[in-house]
Design a protein around this motif. Structure first.
Motif, PDB file in Angstrom:
ATOM      1  N   LYS A 135       0.827  -1.207   0.000  1.00 23.72           N
ATOM      2  CA  LYS A 135       0.000   0.000   0.000  1.00 23.72           C
ATOM      3  C   LYS A 135       0.858   1.252   0.000  1.00 23.72           C
ATOM      4  CE  LYS A 135      -4.265  -1.787   2.067  1.00 23.72           C
ATOM      5  NZ  LYS A 135      -5.252  -1.608   3.167  1.00 23.72           N
ATOM      6  N   ASP A 182      -7.843   0.505  -3.816  1.00 21.53           N
ATOM      7  CA  ASP A 182      -7.025  -0.566  -3.239  1.00 21.53           C
ATOM      8  C   ASP A 182      -6.508  -0.187  -1.856  1.00 21.53           C
ATOM      9  OD1 ASP A 182      -7.391  -2.010  -5.550  1.00 21.53           O
ATOM     10  OD2 ASP A 182      -5.462  -1.440  -6.436  1.00 21.53           O
ATOM     11  N   ILE A 183      -6.040   1.043  -1.698  1.00 21.14           N
ATOM     12  CA  ILE A 183      -5.500   1.481  -0.407  1.00 21.14           C
ATOM     13  C   ILE A 183      -6.582   1.481   0.664  1.00 21.14           C
ATOM     14  CG2 ILE A 183      -4.527   3.467   0.818  1.00 21.14           C
ATOM     15  CD1 ILE A 183      -3.039   4.153  -1.802  1.00 21.14           C
ATOM     16  N   LEU A 184      -7.779   1.924   0.306  1.00 20.07           N
ATOM     17  CA  LEU A 184      -8.878   1.968   1.269  1.00 20.07           C
ATOM     18  C   LEU A 184      -9.499   0.598   1.509  1.00 20.07           C
ATOM     19  CD1 LEU A 184     -10.632   5.263   0.100  1.00 20.07           C
ATOM     20  CD2 LEU A 184      -9.510   4.883   2.304  1.00 20.07           C
ATOM     21  N   GLY A 185      -9.154  -0.376   0.666  1.00 26.09           N
ATOM     22  CA  GLY A 185      -9.785  -1.688   0.792  1.00 26.09           C
ATOM     23  C   GLY A 185     -11.246  -1.626   0.430  1.00 26.09           C
ATOM     24  N   ASP A 186     -11.579  -0.799  -0.558  1.00 22.33           N
ATOM     25  CA  ASP A 186     -12.972  -0.661  -0.954  1.00 22.33           C
ATOM     26  C   ASP A 186     -13.475  -1.974  -1.534  1.00 22.33           C
ATOM     27  OD1 ASP A 186     -15.102   0.482  -3.247  1.00 22.33           O
ATOM     28  OD2 ASP A 186     -15.118   1.532  -1.339  1.00 22.33           O
ATOM     29  N   PRO A 187     -14.620  -2.471  -1.084  1.00 20.84           N
ATOM     30  CA  PRO A 187     -15.073  -3.809  -1.485  1.00 20.84           C
ATOM     31  C   PRO A 187     -15.621  -3.904  -2.897  1.00 20.84           C
ATOM     32  CG  PRO A 187     -16.706  -2.767  -0.076  1.00 20.84           C
ATOM     33  CD  PRO A 187     -15.511  -1.850  -0.105  1.00 20.84           C
ATOM     34  N   GLN A 235     -21.794   1.252   5.579  1.00 19.50           N
ATOM     35  CA  GLN A 235     -20.446   1.635   6.009  1.00 19.50           C
ATOM     36  C   GLN A 235     -20.546   2.564   7.204  1.00 19.50           C
ATOM     37  OE1 GLN A 235     -17.498   0.727   4.538  1.00 19.50           O
ATOM     38  NE2 GLN A 235     -16.274   1.893   5.988  1.00 19.50           N
ATOM     39  N   THR A 279      -5.303   9.472   1.479  1.00 19.28           N
ATOM     40  CA  THR A 279      -6.341   9.407   0.452  1.00 19.28           C
ATOM     41  C   THR A 279      -7.151  10.683   0.283  1.00 19.28           C
ATOM     42  OG1 THR A 279      -7.976   8.520   2.027  1.00 19.28           O
ATOM     43  CG2 THR A 279      -6.594   6.924   0.850  1.00 19.28           C
ATOM     44  N   TYR A 303     -15.549   7.131   3.392  1.00 16.13           N
ATOM     45  CA  TYR A 303     -14.413   6.957   4.294  1.00 16.13           C
ATOM     46  C   TYR A 303     -14.002   8.329   4.839  1.00 16.13           C
ATOM     47  CZ  TYR A 303     -14.294   2.446   1.961  1.00 16.13           C
ATOM     48  OH  TYR A 303     -14.638   1.221   1.448  1.00 16.13           O
TER      49      TYR A 303
END
Length: 549
Positions: free
Chosen positions: A366, A409-414, A427, A439, A466
């Motif tokens: 990351k 990707d960094i936030l781990g967004d699903p 969320q 971010t 987020y």
């Protein structure tokens, strides 16, 4: 020439560091009572670390809680004494300030909260154990650092435990805030003692800058931007005065600690730049730039790569936060600076490629993605044809899409961040705090400058989903500005056809070209947005008032 370490100059540094705190200090009550050191029996059955320190060990295995809660290395329960300590530990494991204050359960509990909860939000991707180990150890020798840590712990606890909805401004008075002010005052008093009448060692300087970072963290957590600006400016001036960016090739622990500080101060300087046109006269902001030693050698770590990249990014921000370029364009001097930035980024690419050639799987995926995002943001800003105005951003849609994917990707967004119709996701909307820029700033710039509707709306969705405060950058304020800018620009979609000019998605005249940022007071900012049409006809811009949560 005045010695920068002289007691007279140290007094000046003290005034610079604590100048913004007088009002807060005046509200504090001082008991004036001396602390009482409690007697404790000698320990013969505890871990080796506690036995050497002659303190009571709780004998928890494999490592005792007494050591782990204070950031010390527990050397276990072997009968053989441990070997000689490292250079850093030899500095901090002398008679400890912890032994003086450990009888105060409130301070001790706050310090443990800082260790277990606050540190992960401060450490970031490039920390390499600075906050989790070395600074905790150093705090036992430096009361200024100890009390600053406990103060931040109190404010951070209040920040994450506050139940006020993030759409409303929260109250700033609680038992934790009052305790933090008391600890803050103690830290300032200890800082004055440290800076008065002694020659500062390298560790002293690292501690002073770390305390400065903690003061910035406290100010940001409370939404007090003016105080944050004061401390950022003070820290930058100390870095330049002490010439701390001038390092050799040999890296030691204290050098990596300094690299972490250089990253943070440079990022904070970049975040403060948009406000400087309205603040610089009052703050006397330093115009000096951090200049790193020239090198073509591969980076030794992602932290070293991050330092170099943030220096280039900061130079780019100094160019593009100059108000004159939005009216008169880049002059010859600015063009030269832009070319120098591009050349520096090209050299940075070569050094990173060499590093990745030696380390194909870096320590933090990351962190590498974040570097790619920051690098691409700088590349877009420096490469566009400014004669095209805001239309120039349309040539970089693929770049904005690339950065948005990395943000997901960094936030781990699903979900796929480029879905045109994302489903609502359940969320949690709790605000989080991070000291490092991650971010919020990239998502804000994507939402602001990319007019492709899918990419823009996905960047806004991630900002909303987020909510974060990173450094002094407020995610919810960024969200409000981005949504309002999109609303203003999309007015052209319902305007008479003859009122619009050329352009994909949003016409040229309706695009927001210039943003001005002003502080209304500590927790409220005013943003004035100007479209190209406003500038052409001399019309006033539209105002957006945002309040920090």
């Amino acid at each position: 020439m005045r010695n920068p370490q002289s007691p007279k100059n140290n007094t000046h540094l003290t005034n610079s560091l604590i100048g913004g705190l007088k009002e807060s200090n005046s509200r504090l009550n001082r008991s004036g009572k001396a602390r009482i050191r409690h007697w404790a029996p000698k320990v013969k059955t505890g871990c080796m670390t506690c036995r050497i320190r002659r303190v009571k060990c709780d004998e928890t295995k494999p490592v005792c809680q007494r050591c782990s809660s204070t950031g010390r290395k527990c050397d276990g329960y072997n009968s053989v004494p441990p070997g000689p300590p490292t250079t850093v530990l030899s500095v901090v494991q002398m008679p400890s300030y912890w032994e003086v204050v450990s009888s105060n359960p409130v301070e001790t509990e706050s310090f443990r909260f800082f260790h277990s909860v606050t540190i992960p939000t401060l450490a970031g991707f490039f920390d390499q154990g600075r906050w989790a180990r070395r600074l905790l150890q150093m705090s036992h020798r430096y009361p200024a650092l100890w009390h600053a840590m406990t103060a931040v712990a109190c404010i951070h606890r209040d920040f994450i435990a506050n139940s006020t909805p993030i759409t409303m401004s929260r109250m700033q008075d609680s038992s934790q805030v009052r305790l933090a002010l008391q600890q803050w005052n103690k830290s300032i008093q200890s800082l004055q003692e440290l800076l008065s009448g002694q020659v500062l060692t390298k560790f002293d300087r690292l501690v002073i800058l770390s305390v400065c970072i903690l003061f910035i963290t406290m100010s940001s957590l409370q939404g007090r931007l003016w105080q944050a600006f004061v401390h950022i400016n003070s820290g930058l001036k100390l870095i330049h005065q002490w010439k701390l960016a001038d390092k050799g090739e040999d890296q030691r622990d204290e050098d990596s600690d300094l690299d972490v500080l250089l990253v943070l101060f440079t990022q904070l300087d970049s975040q403060a730049r948009p406000y400087l046109p309205s603040l610089s006269n009052n703050l006397q902001w330093t115009d000096k730039q951090i200049i790193l030693s020239s090198s073509t050698n591969p980076f030794k770590s992602l932290l070293e790569a991050c330092v170099a990249l943030e220096v280039h990014f900061n130079k780019m921000m100094q160019i593009y936060t100059n108000n004159s370029i939005y009216i008169d364009g880049l002059d010859a001097g600015m063009q030269i600076k832009r070319q120098q930035c591009l050349l520096g980024l090209t050299e940075w690419d070569a050094r990173l490629d060499k590093y990745l050639g030696r380390t194909p799987q870096p320590e933090n995926g990351k962190a590498l993605k974040l570097l790619y995002v920051r690098r691409r943001l700088a590349q877009v800003a420096l490469s566009m044809d400014l004669t095209e105005g805001e239309l120039a951003h349309d040539d970089f849609v693929e770049d904005y899409a690339y950065m948005l994917r990395l943000m997901g990707d960094i936030l781990g967004d699903p979900m796929d961040p480029l879905d045109s119709q994302p489903a609502d996701i359940d969320q949690s909307q709790n605000m989080s705090f991070h000291l490092e820029t991650i971010t919020t700033e990239p998502l804000f710039l994507i939402a602001l400058r990319c007019r492709e509707p899918t990419i823009r709306r996905q960047a806004i969705r991630l900002l909303r989903q987020y909510p974060r405060r990173e450094g002094i950058c407020e995610g919810m304020a960024a969200l409000k500005i981005a949504e309002r800018v999109m609303e203003i620009e999309e007015e052209c979609l319902s305007s008479p056809e003859n009122a619009c000019a050329r352009g994909n998605w949003i016409c040229e005249n309706h695009r927001v070209t210039w943003l001005q940022f002003f502080l209304v007071h500590d927790r409220q900012a005013r943003t004035v947005v100007h479209t190209r049409e406003d500038l052409l006809h001399g019309q006033p811009g539209r105002e957006i008032v945002t309040t920090y949560w």
